[in-house]
Design a protein around this motif. Structure first.
Motif, PDB file in Angstrom:
ATOM      1  N   LEU A 265       0.953  -1.306  -0.065  1.00 48.93           N
ATOM      2  CA  LEU A 265      -0.038  -0.027  -0.079  1.00 48.93           C
ATOM      3  C   LEU A 265       0.874   1.245   0.208  1.00 48.93           C
ATOM      4  O   LEU A 265       0.547   2.172  -0.691  1.00 48.93           O
ATOM      5  N   ALA A 266       1.889   1.102   0.775  1.00 44.56           N
ATOM      6  CA  ALA A 266       2.879   2.547   0.804  1.00 44.56           C
ATOM      7  C   ALA A 266       3.666   2.622  -0.415  1.00 44.56           C
ATOM      8  O   ALA A 266       3.636   3.764  -0.864  1.00 44.56           O
ATOM      9  N   GLY A 267       3.793   1.542  -0.939  1.00 45.85           N
ATOM     10  CA  GLY A 267       4.592   1.713  -2.435  1.00 45.85           C
ATOM     11  C   GLY A 267       3.858   1.633  -3.736  1.00 45.85           C
ATOM     12  O   GLY A 267       4.559   1.545  -4.590  1.00 45.85           O
ATOM     13  N   ILE A 268       2.500   1.668  -3.583  1.00 42.24           N
ATOM     14  CA  ILE A 268       1.817   1.335  -4.629  1.00 42.24           C
ATOM     15  C   ILE A 268       1.884   2.307  -5.733  1.00 42.24           C
ATOM     16  O   ILE A 268       1.919   2.149  -7.186  1.00 42.24           O
ATOM     17  N   GLY A 269       2.416   3.839  -5.370  1.00 41.65           N
ATOM     18  CA  GLY A 269       2.787   4.697  -6.271  1.00 41.65           C
ATOM     19  C   GLY A 269       4.010   4.486  -7.082  1.00 41.65           C
ATOM     20  O   GLY A 269       4.061   5.070  -8.228  1.00 41.65           O
ATOM     21  N   LYS A 270       4.873   3.887  -6.712  1.00 34.50           N
ATOM     22  CA  LYS A 270       5.939   3.414  -7.320  1.00 34.50           C
ATOM     23  C   LYS A 270       6.056   2.294  -8.234  1.00 34.50           C
ATOM     24  O   LYS A 270       6.913   1.845  -8.761  1.00 34.50           O
ATOM     25  N   PHE A 271       4.718   1.497  -7.777  1.00 39.27           N
ATOM     26  CA  PHE A 271       4.645   0.016  -8.869  1.00 39.27           C
ATOM     27  C   PHE A 271       4.538   0.394 -10.326  1.00 39.27           C
ATOM     28  O   PHE A 271       3.823   1.337 -10.655  1.00 39.27           O
TER      29      PHE A 271
END
Lengths: 173, 322
Positions: A57-63
């Motif tokens: 969730l915390a890194g979804i933007g970087k996926f």
């Protein structure tokens, strides 16, 4: 789930993290099945599964979408979390890792499907399976709590597992 | 299958329960082939997740997602969600005042408009944006705020519905944001932005990119669209004035910023090392317009005027740690 569905849901979660819910629902059983198969302990599996989804969730933007299913990304996070966990616990106890082999993708899918089918069992069967396998209660304890005879609980247990086998076979037919 | 269907045979029921006991004890017995498939299912169910854990984790993730949505839209490095934006013609004097009074630190400055700039300042733990330039002298003064939101278009629509007046519809901006501009009923300006991943129009940028200074950019862009099938890539408007725009014609991008007075067109020069190019140009007789500076849109640029009156802007992407 098709890759297009996967992509649509990931992009929705990137725009609005509230949409991450759907990715969680679709992938929870797979991630949990993978983690529990590798660590073999319910409490550790829960801690690590929670860690995987929080990190996702915390890194979804970087996926970055590269045409690989979202679950592959989650299992990579899981794999790293398990390695870190073993490194930490190895330092504390010098115990070897319990199950260093990665389970085959078909095994993960099979376990995940079984867990999902349990959720869809009729309520009485679901209760018995949950109390027996998750809470590890005896037939007598379950009968006492549900106010049924021990024979009825045993019958519900067998009926539930026959149900699951039939649906698993149906799914693989 | 409903659970009140025909009861299974009692012998089977007991025999199977003994198998489950053995499975739960970690030692599945070699059962007869008829029960083997059921035994395998029972063995797999030892790993069944706790439904309460699944629900707790779902709630935990929902709570975290809400916090992410409501408070932490991705912002440019060093920026918070809301940053006050002061607009004054004599910004250099104001910055000096803030440095002397509050020990403000100027962290970034990039040219803006015809003769102005936008500077980022840090005072203690807070950020401040200041736009300056004589071109602002005739404009009304307003209080302005820069706000990072998860979805600029949705926030812009809400602002208009809530009584705001549009100063510029949401568009991808050349400084790495998608933003729309709104004036509230009390006259404050809101620059509503969502961070873009990477510069918005890098394709088609050659080493040298022509940079025009038309008095009016919109008619110029329209002309290029009709005449040369140009594609509009980014238009950054402020107070009814196009500060920066980019269009693509074929495989080439052309950039521009409005200037009411005649200004020579300049060349944006993409090089490996902006500082080295700046030094070489100085050594070759060019005059410095501004030294190499990290700009908010992600380029390090310098400004030079060659001995023939043409302006050059060598630029290099700002080095990032990650």
């Amino acid at each position: 789930m098709s890759l297009d569905d996967d992509r649509e849901r990931v992009e929705a979660a990137q725009r609005d993290p509230a949409c991450f819910d759907e990715l969680y629902e679709r992938n929870f059983h797979r991630v949990y099945a993978y983690v529990v198969r590798r660590v073999g302990d319910r409490h550790q599996a829960e801690d690590l599964t929670a860690e995987v989804f929080r990190e996702a969730l915390a890194g979804i933007g970087k996926f970055e979408w590269r045409g690989v299913p979202f679950i592959a990304w989650l299992l990579r996070i899981a794999s790293r979390a398990i390695a870190d966990h073993w490194q930490r616990s190895g330092r504390e106890s010098a115990n070897p890792a319990p199950n260093a082999d990665r389970p085959a993708p078909e095994e993960i899918e099979r376990s995940a499907m079984l867990f999902q089918l349990v959720d869809r069992l009729p309520e009485a069967q679901f209760r018995v399976i949950h109390m027996r396998f998750v809470e590890q209660k005896s037939i007598r304890e379950i009968a006492g709590e549900l106010g049924r005879s021990e024979g009825a609980v045993k019958q519900l247990q067998l009926r539930a597992i026959e149900n699951l086998r039939a649906q698993m076979e149906g799914a693989h037919a | 299958m409903p659970d009140d269907a025909l009861m299974p045979d009692n012998a089977n029921v007991d025999q199977f329960d003994q198998i489950v006991d053995a499975v739960l004890a970690g030692a599945p017995p070699a059962s007869d082939p008829e029960l083997a498939a059921l035994t395998q299912i029972a063995a797999s169910l030892r790993d069944l997740p706790d439904e309460n854990f699944q629900k707790r984790l779902r709630s935990d993730l929902q709570r975290r997602a809400t916090m992410t949505t409501s408070t932490v839209a991705p912002a440019r490095e060093g920026f918070r969600t809301v940053t006050p934006f002061i607009v004054v013609p004599n910004a250099s004097e104001l910055i000096e005042f803030l440095k002397q009074t509050f020990d403000a630190e100027e962290t970034n400055r990039h040219p803006h408009g015809t003769d102005g700039f936008v500077a980022s300042l840090k005072i203690g733990d807070s950020d401040l944006l200041i736009m300056g330039g004589q071109f602002l002298r005739e404009q009304e003064r307003f209080g302005a705020f820069h706000v990072f939101v998860p979805d600029c278009d949705a926030a812009y629509d809400r602002a208009i519905k809530a009584g705001g007046t549009s100063l510029g519809e949401p568009a991808d901006r050349p400084y790495g944001e998608r933003s729309g501009f709104v004036k509230d009923a009390s006259g404050n300006y809101w620059y509503i932005a969502t961070l873009l991943e990477g510069p918005p129009h890098t394709e088609g940028l050659g080493t040298v990119t022509p940079y025009a200074h038309p008095p009016k950019a919109r008619p110029f862009i329209d002309f290029m669209k009709k005449a040369f099938n140009a594609q509009e890539l980014a238009v950054y408007e402020q107070g009814g004035r196009v500060m920066h725009a980019a269009v693509r014609i074929g495989n080439t991008v052309m950039e521009m910023g409005e200037s009411p007075d005649f200004q020579p067109s300049s060349f944006y020069l993409r090089v490996e090392d902006c500082d080295a190019a700046y030094q070489s140009a100085l050594a070759a007789g060019a005059m410095s317009l501004w030294p190499p500076t990290d700009q908010a849109w992600g380029d390090r640029t310098a400004g030079l005027q060659d001995p023939f009156g043409y302006q050059w802007i060598p630029s290099t992407p700002v080095k990032k740690d990650r």
